[in-house]
Design a protein around this motif. Structure first.
Motif, mmCIF file in Angstrom:
data_model
loop_
_atom_site.group_PDB
_atom_site.id
_atom_site.type_symbol
_atom_site.label_atom_id
_atom_site.label_comp_id
_atom_site.label_asym_id
_atom_site.label_seq_id
_atom_site.Cartn_x
_atom_site.Cartn_y
_atom_site.Cartn_z
ATOM 1 N N LEU A 1 44.816 -27.484 53.246
ATOM 2 C CA LEU A 1 45.800 -27.690 54.303
ATOM 3 C C LEU A 1 46.011 -29.188 54.444
ATOM 4 N N GLY A 2 47.266 -29.616 54.387
ATOM 5 C CA GLY A 2 47.519 -31.045 54.504
ATOM 6 C C GLY A 2 48.937 -31.352 54.915
ATOM 7 N N ARG A 3 49.187 -32.645 55.101
ATOM 8 C CA ARG A 3 50.497 -33.118 55.545
ATOM 9 C C ARG A 3 51.028 -34.139 54.560
ATOM 10 N N VAL A 4 52.327 -34.056 54.264
ATOM 11 C CA VAL A 4 52.977 -34.986 53.339
ATOM 12 C C VAL A 4 53.018 -36.377 53.969
ATOM 13 N N VAL A 5 52.539 -37.381 53.230
ATOM 14 C CA VAL A 5 52.383 -38.736 53.742
ATOM 15 C C VAL A 5 53.651 -39.581 53.609
ATOM 16 N N ASP A 6 54.357 -39.435 52.478
ATOM 17 C CA ASP A 6 55.542 -40.261 52.252
ATOM 18 C C ASP A 6 56.541 -39.496 51.390
ATOM 19 N N ASP A 7 57.623 -40.173 50.993
ATOM 20 C CA ASP A 7 58.659 -39.515 50.197
ATOM 21 C C ASP A 7 58.549 -39.802 48.705
ATOM 22 N N HIS A 8 57.461 -40.411 48.288
ATOM 23 C CA HIS A 8 57.285 -40.813 46.890
ATOM 24 C C HIS A 8 56.745 -39.656 46.036
ATOM 25 N N ILE A 9 57.470 -39.329 44.975
ATOM 26 C CA ILE A 9 57.038 -38.332 43.993
ATOM 27 C C ILE A 9 56.655 -39.093 42.731
ATOM 28 N N PHE A 10 55.501 -38.761 42.182
ATOM 29 C CA PHE A 10 55.021 -39.486 41.002
ATOM 30 C C PHE A 10 54.371 -38.521 40.017
ATOM 31 N N GLN A 11 54.186 -39.003 38.800
ATOM 32 C CA GLN A 11 53.488 -38.214 37.801
ATOM 33 C C GLN A 11 52.073 -38.743 37.634
ATOM 34 N N PHE A 12 51.156 -37.828 37.323
ATOM 35 C CA PHE A 12 49.757 -38.201 37.171
ATOM 36 C C PHE A 12 49.215 -37.539 35.913
ATOM 37 N N ASP A 13 48.626 -38.345 35.046
ATOM 38 C CA ASP A 13 48.090 -37.847 33.781
ATOM 39 C C ASP A 13 46.751 -37.159 34.024
ATOM 40 N N MET A 14 46.742 -35.837 33.854
ATOM 41 C CA MET A 14 45.531 -35.049 34.057
ATOM 42 C C MET A 14 44.746 -34.876 32.751
ATOM 43 N N GLY A 15 45.286 -35.401 31.655
ATOM 44 C CA GLY A 15 44.642 -35.242 30.355
ATOM 45 C C GLY A 15 45.207 -34.048 29.606
ATOM 46 N N ASN A 16 44.896 -33.977 28.335
ATOM 47 C CA ASN A 16 45.357 -32.872 27.477
ATOM 48 C C ASN A 16 46.871 -32.684 27.528
ATOM 49 N N ASP A 17 47.611 -33.802 27.571
ATOM 50 C CA ASP A 17 49.080 -33.790 27.589
ATOM 51 C C ASP A 17 49.669 -33.083 28.810
ATOM 52 N N PHE A 18 48.920 -33.014 29.890
ATOM 53 C CA PHE A 18 49.409 -32.421 31.135
ATOM 54 C C PHE A 18 49.635 -33.554 32.135
ATOM 55 N N ILE A 19 50.917 -33.809 32.441
ATOM 56 C CA ILE A 19 51.282 -34.899 33.347
ATOM 57 C C ILE A 19 52.178 -34.322 34.449
ATOM 58 N N PRO A 20 51.562 -33.674 35.442
ATOM 59 C CA PRO A 20 52.333 -33.024 36.497
ATOM 60 C C PRO A 20 52.873 -34.012 37.523
ATOM 61 N N PHE A 21 53.866 -33.555 38.259
ATOM 62 C CA PHE A 21 54.389 -34.322 39.389
ATOM 63 C C PHE A 21 53.499 -34.066 40.596
ATOM 64 N N ARG A 22 53.364 -35.094 41.439
ATOM 65 C CA ARG A 22 52.504 -35.021 42.609
ATOM 66 C C ARG A 22 53.159 -35.735 43.789
ATOM 67 N N ARG A 23 52.622 -35.471 44.975
ATOM 68 C CA ARG A 23 52.968 -36.202 46.197
ATOM 69 C C ARG A 23 51.670 -36.526 46.907
ATOM 70 N N LYS A 24 51.690 -37.588 47.680
ATOM 71 C CA LYS A 24 50.505 -37.954 48.436
ATOM 72 C C LYS A 24 50.414 -37.050 49.666
ATOM 73 N N ILE A 25 49.255 -36.407 49.817
ATOM 74 C CA ILE A 25 49.012 -35.480 50.912
ATOM 75 C C ILE A 25 47.763 -35.924 51.661
ATOM 76 N N ASP A 26 47.840 -35.912 52.970
ATOM 77 C CA ASP A 26 46.682 -36.193 53.807
ATOM 78 C C ASP A 26 46.051 -34.836 54.119
ATOM 79 N N PHE A 27 44.991 -34.492 53.381
ATOM 80 C CA PHE A 27 44.358 -33.193 53.551
ATOM 81 C C PHE A 27 43.422 -33.185 54.754
#
Length: 118
Positions: free
Chosen positions: A39-65
């Motif tokens: 359970l969390g709240r969206v912190v800002d309007d910035h969407i970014f990609q994050f390299d999780m390894g194994n060619d998986f680079i999903p989109f993410r948002r900053k969440i205050d959990f």
């Protein structure tokens, strides 16, 4: 969220709440879990990609959990209006991202944050 797709993240805005539902223990397994897990709240309007390894680079948002406890969905099904067919309740989650009413949010949030002895 939707395995890192960007489109659902664009629908969210700063201050929105998010509740994660985990149908299975792990993505490529069949062991059911069927719990609300975060359970969390969206912190800002910035969407970014994050390299999780194994060619998986999903989109993410900053969440205050928030600190919360994982909560089984089964006891809540009858109280949740977004679940139209209580017998086939899992169908409600088929698209992976859905907006729920404030009342439904409160039911889930209360259960996840209520201090109970397990």
């Amino acid at each position: 969220l939707c395995h890192g797709k960007e489109a659902p993240l664009k629908k969210m805005k700063t201050g929105d709440w998010i509740i994660y539902y985990s149908p299975k223990v792990q993505l490529n397994e069949s062991t059911p879990y069927q719990k609300f897990t975060a359970l969390g709240r969206v912190v800002d309007d910035h969407i970014f990609q994050f390299d999780m390894g194994n060619d998986f680079i999903p989109f993410r948002r900053k969440i205050d959990f928030m600190e919360c406890r994982e909560t089984f969905i089964h006891p809540l099904i009858s109280q949740l209006s977004f679940i139209k067919d209580k017998k086939y309740w899992g169908y409600s989650f088929r698209f992976g991202h859905l907006q729920i009413s404030e009342d439904d949010f409160k039911v889930i949030k209360e259960e996840m944050t209520e201090m109970k002895e397990d």
